[in-house]
Design a protein around this motif. Structure first.
Motif, PDB file in Angstrom:
ATOM      1  N   LYS A 193      20.470   6.072  40.039  1.00 20.73           N
ATOM      2  CA  LYS A 193      19.197   6.652  39.618  1.00 20.73           C
ATOM      3  C   LYS A 193      18.749   7.762  40.569  1.00 20.73           C
ATOM      4  CE  LYS A 193      17.434   2.656  37.071  1.00 20.73           C
ATOM      5  NZ  LYS A 193      16.328   1.668  36.947  1.00 20.73           N
ATOM      6  N   GLN A 194      19.018   7.595  41.862  1.00 21.33           N
ATOM      7  CA  GLN A 194      18.681   8.660  42.811  1.00 21.33           C
ATOM      8  C   GLN A 194      19.484   9.932  42.506  1.00 21.33           C
ATOM      9  OE1 GLN A 194      18.953   7.353  46.920  1.00 21.33           O
ATOM     10  NE2 GLN A 194      18.123   5.340  46.403  1.00 21.33           N
ATOM     11  N   THR A 195      20.753   9.755  42.135  1.00 24.10           N
ATOM     12  CA  THR A 195      21.586  10.907  41.800  1.00 24.10           C
ATOM     13  C   THR A 195      21.077  11.608  40.549  1.00 24.10           C
ATOM     14  OG1 THR A 195      23.540   9.856  42.778  1.00 24.10           O
ATOM     15  CG2 THR A 195      23.924  11.644  41.212  1.00 24.10           C
ATOM     16  N   ILE A 196      20.716  10.811  39.540  1.00 27.15           N
ATOM     17  CA  ILE A 196      20.278  11.380  38.258  1.00 27.15           C
ATOM     18  C   ILE A 196      18.927  12.079  38.387  1.00 27.15           C
ATOM     19  CG2 ILE A 196      19.575  10.808  35.897  1.00 27.15           C
ATOM     20  CD1 ILE A 196      21.643   8.549  35.950  1.00 27.15           C
ATOM     21  N   HIS A 197      17.997  11.461  39.116  1.00 24.90           N
ATOM     22  CA  HIS A 197      16.622  11.956  39.135  1.00 24.90           C
ATOM     23  C   HIS A 197      16.284  12.838  40.337  1.00 24.90           C
ATOM     24  CE1 HIS A 197      15.552   9.496  35.679  1.00 24.90           C
ATOM     25  NE2 HIS A 197      16.122   8.451  36.264  1.00 24.90           N
ATOM     26  N   ILE A 198      17.130  12.843  41.371  1.00 28.91           N
ATOM     27  CA  ILE A 198      16.844  13.673  42.555  1.00 28.91           C
ATOM     28  C   ILE A 198      17.955  14.688  42.812  1.00 28.91           C
ATOM     29  CG2 ILE A 198      16.460  13.665  45.045  1.00 28.91           C
ATOM     30  CD1 ILE A 198      15.244  10.893  44.785  1.00 28.91           C
ATOM     31  N   THR A 199      19.183  14.185  42.926  1.00 31.03           N
ATOM     32  CA  THR A 199      20.290  15.066  43.315  1.00 31.03           C
ATOM     33  C   THR A 199      20.574  16.126  42.263  1.00 31.03           C
ATOM     34  OG1 THR A 199      21.271  13.207  44.525  1.00 31.03           O
ATOM     35  CG2 THR A 199      22.671  15.128  44.116  1.00 31.03           C
ATOM     36  N   VAL A 200      20.770  15.679  41.015  1.00 25.56           N
ATOM     37  CA  VAL A 200      21.125  16.625  39.951  1.00 25.56           C
ATOM     38  C   VAL A 200      20.037  17.671  39.721  1.00 25.56           C
ATOM     39  CG1 VAL A 200      21.672  16.856  37.493  1.00 25.56           C
ATOM     40  CG2 VAL A 200      22.722  15.019  38.843  1.00 25.56           C
ATOM     41  N   PRO A 201      18.756  17.288  39.586  1.00 29.98           N
ATOM     42  CA  PRO A 201      17.713  18.325  39.422  1.00 29.98           C
ATOM     43  C   PRO A 201      17.623  19.276  40.610  1.00 29.98           C
ATOM     44  CG  PRO A 201      16.871  16.186  38.756  1.00 29.98           C
ATOM     45  CD  PRO A 201      18.175  15.929  39.420  1.00 29.98           C
ATOM     46  N   SER A 202      17.870  18.773  41.824  1.00 28.55           N
ATOM     47  CA  SER A 202      17.790  19.634  43.010  1.00 28.55           C
ATOM     48  C   SER A 202      18.926  20.648  43.043  1.00 28.55           C
ATOM     49  CB  SER A 202      17.831  18.777  44.281  1.00 28.55           C
ATOM     50  OG  SER A 202      16.728  17.896  44.336  1.00 28.55           O
ATOM     51  N   LEU A 203      20.050  20.313  42.411  1.00 29.86           N
ATOM     52  CA  LEU A 203      21.203  21.217  42.398  1.00 29.86           C
ATOM     53  C   LEU A 203      21.162  22.229  41.253  1.00 29.86           C
ATOM     54  CD1 LEU A 203      24.237  18.899  43.258  1.00 29.86           C
ATOM     55  CD2 LEU A 203      23.132  20.581  44.725  1.00 29.86           C
ATOM     56  N   MET A 204      20.298  22.021  40.287  1.00 27.93           N
ATOM     57  CA  MET A 204      20.309  22.885  39.113  1.00 27.93           C
ATOM     58  C   MET A 204      20.073  24.360  39.425  1.00 27.93           C
ATOM     59  SD  MET A 204      21.400  21.105  36.782  1.00 27.93           S
ATOM     60  CE  MET A 204      21.335  22.426  35.579  1.00 27.93           C
ATOM     61  N   PRO A 205      19.175  24.726  40.369  1.00 23.00           N
ATOM     62  CA  PRO A 205      19.018  26.163  40.667  1.00 23.00           C
ATOM     63  C   PRO A 205      20.313  26.824  41.130  1.00 23.00           C
ATOM     64  CG  PRO A 205      17.157  24.940  41.535  1.00 23.00           C
ATOM     65  CD  PRO A 205      18.153  23.925  41.065  1.00 23.00           C
ATOM     66  N   ILE A 206      21.066  26.176  42.027  1.00 23.79           N
ATOM     67  CA  ILE A 206      22.308  26.778  42.505  1.00 23.79           C
ATOM     68  C   ILE A 206      23.361  26.775  41.407  1.00 23.79           C
ATOM     69  CG2 ILE A 206      23.289  24.656  43.453  1.00 23.79           C
ATOM     70  CD1 ILE A 206      23.547  28.192  44.949  1.00 23.79           C
ATOM     71  N   VAL A 207      23.338  25.776  40.528  1.00 23.75           N
ATOM     72  CA  VAL A 207      24.258  25.752  39.390  1.00 23.75           C
ATOM     73  C   VAL A 207      23.973  26.939  38.469  1.00 23.75           C
ATOM     74  CG1 VAL A 207      24.932  24.492  37.303  1.00 23.75           C
ATOM     75  CG2 VAL A 207      24.639  23.267  39.464  1.00 23.75           C
ATOM     76  N   ILE A 208      22.699  27.208  38.234  1.00 20.19           N
ATOM     77  CA  ILE A 208      22.317  28.339  37.385  1.00 20.19           C
ATOM     78  C   ILE A 208      22.763  29.653  38.001  1.00 20.19           C
ATOM     79  CG2 ILE A 208      20.355  29.625  36.454  1.00 20.19           C
ATOM     80  CD1 ILE A 208      18.902  26.937  36.160  1.00 20.19           C
ATOM     81  N   VAL A 209      22.578  29.783  39.315  1.00 16.75           N
ATOM     82  CA  VAL A 209      22.998  31.009  39.997  1.00 16.75           C
ATOM     83  C   VAL A 209      24.504  31.211  39.875  1.00 16.75           C
ATOM     84  CG1 VAL A 209      23.235  32.119  42.252  1.00 16.75           C
ATOM     85  CG2 VAL A 209      21.065  31.066  41.606  1.00 16.75           C
ATOM     86  N   VAL A 210      25.281  30.174  40.174  1.00 20.54           N
ATOM     87  CA  VAL A 210      26.748  30.283  40.109  1.00 20.54           C
ATOM     88  C   VAL A 210      27.202  30.592  38.689  1.00 20.54           C
ATOM     89  CG1 VAL A 210      28.903  29.008  40.403  1.00 20.54           C
ATOM     90  CG2 VAL A 210      27.086  28.774  42.099  1.00 20.54           C
ATOM     91  N   ALA A 211      26.580  29.934  37.709  1.00 16.60           N
ATOM     92  CA  ALA A 211      26.993  30.134  36.312  1.00 16.60           C
ATOM     93  C   ALA A 211      26.660  31.535  35.827  1.00 16.60           C
ATOM     94  CB  ALA A 211      26.315  29.091  35.418  1.00 16.60           C
ATOM     95  N   THR A 212      25.457  32.010  36.129  1.00 14.20           N
ATOM     96  CA  THR A 212      25.060  33.326  35.631  1.00 14.20           C
ATOM     97  C   THR A 212      25.828  34.445  36.323  1.00 14.20           C
ATOM     98  OG1 THR A 212      23.195  33.285  37.185  1.00 14.20           O
ATOM     99  CG2 THR A 212      22.745  32.628  34.919  1.00 14.20           C
ATOM    100  N   LEU A 213      26.091  34.300  37.627  1.00 16.65           N
ATOM    101  CA  LEU A 213      26.873  35.324  38.320  1.00 16.65           C
ATOM    102  C   LEU A 213      28.312  35.355  37.830  1.00 16.65           C
ATOM    103  CD1 LEU A 213      25.595  35.052  42.009  1.00 16.65           C
ATOM    104  CD2 LEU A 213      24.856  36.599  40.200  1.00 16.65           C
ATOM    105  N   ALA A 214      28.804  34.226  37.351  1.00 16.34           N
ATOM    106  CA  ALA A 214      30.164  34.180  36.825  1.00 16.34           C
ATOM    107  C   ALA A 214      30.290  34.921  35.494  1.00 16.34           C
ATOM    108  CB  ALA A 214      30.617  32.732  36.647  1.00 16.34           C
ATOM    109  N   LEU A 215      29.163  35.167  34.812  1.00 12.26           N
ATOM    110  CA  LEU A 215      29.215  35.881  33.535  1.00 12.26           C
ATOM    111  C   LEU A 215      29.769  37.290  33.702  1.00 12.26           C
ATOM    112  CD1 LEU A 215      25.816  34.887  31.862  1.00 12.26           C
ATOM    113  CD2 LEU A 215      28.103  34.064  31.280  1.00 12.26           C
TER     114      LEU A 215
END
Length: 289
Positions: A193-215
């Protein structure tokens, strides 16, 4: 002083990146090496019309998009998942060892790795010997069958590069406030639950950056990799824009047509790069100063 330090690099970029741009004029000419750019006759958009009417160009465009998009997705999902799993390892020596092993292939060139892959994936290579002698199945022509070649290209690229993206995600994980986990643990949340509700949401900004720059690299399917692994028998399924430009321009001498294809790819890539930075700024606050 800082501008003086940058000056040598700026001069090199101007000489080797901006001056050669005058060569795009060949895309609008029937270029002859004996006449040069200034003497070759102008043909307007002739090569671009031929490019879009050429069915094989549409096939290599599809191949390029398929390879690039598959690599972008897999190089996000696998490093993200692996970083989450590695973050749960408490033995620091084991954690650093795994991190080093998966990061090491990133530093090897595709010339070196292609030689290793060709030896391993050949019909008499280690993998096929294992399949035939141990499992009793038929040998697979990894580098000669179109469908298997596509799988090989995507899998080998992910194997080589996912350690680099994993480092990015691990760095982002290190920046998460430990107080969030302590508060969640007090409230009775387990590790999942800590991974789902804390870790994953906290990583989403960097995931968005990596994904969009890869476009911006969606039309770059890695020339070095494909060039060192493909062969004429799988051109239909494995040829990409960059390898096509190489063969048409340097091997066949069709400089104007190859320049037109390269210019088309560069314009689309420029548009995608602009869009990707806009998206990165809008959704993750990322900007280049």
């Amino acid at each position: 002083m800082l501008h003086i330090m940058v000056l040598p690099a700026a001069i090199l970029v101007f000489i080797f990146s901006y001056i050669p741009m005058t060569g795009v004029l060949m895309a609008f000419q029937d270029y002859k090496t004996s006449l040069g750019i200034t003497g070759s006759p102008w043909v307007g958009l002739k090569h671009f019309r031929y490019m879009f009417e050429n069915e094989y160009f549409m096939q290599i465009t599809w191949n390029t998009l398929f390879f690039a998009c598959s690599k972008i997705v897999m190089n996000l999902v696998i490093p993200f998942t692996f970083a989450l799993l590695l973050n749960e390892v408490r033995n620091m020596g084991f954690k650093r060892s795994i991190q080093t092993l998966v990061y090491l292939p990133h530093f090897l060139s595709w010339v070196t790795l292609s030689g290793i892959l060709i030896d391993m994936l050949a019909q008499t290579g280690l993998i096929n010997l294992f399949l035939t002698n141990v499992l009793g199945t038929k040998a697979i022509f990894f580098l000669g069958d179109g469908s298997w070649f596509r799988f090989t290209i995507i899998f080998s690229d992910v194997w080589k590069e996912f350690g680099f993206n994993m480092i990015i995600f691990l760095a982002a994980l290190a920046g998460i406030n430990p107080a969030l986990y302590e508060a969640a643990e007090v409230d009775g949340a387990n590790r999942l639950k800590q991974t789902i509700h804390i870790t994953v949401p906290s990583l989403m900004p960097i995931v968005i950056v990596v994904a969009t720059l890869a476009l911006g690299n969606v039309l770059n399917a890695n020339f070095d990799q494909v060039f060192n692994l493909y062969s004429p028998m799988i051109y239909q399924q494995g040829d990409i824009i960059d390898t096509f430009v190489y063969r048409q321009g340097l091997l066949s001498g069709q400089f104007s047509f190859a320049t037109a294809v390269g210019l088309f790819k560069s314009m689309i890539s420029l548009i995608l790069i602009v869009i990707s930075y806009r998206l990165a700024y809008k959704f993750a606050g990322y900007r280049i100063f």
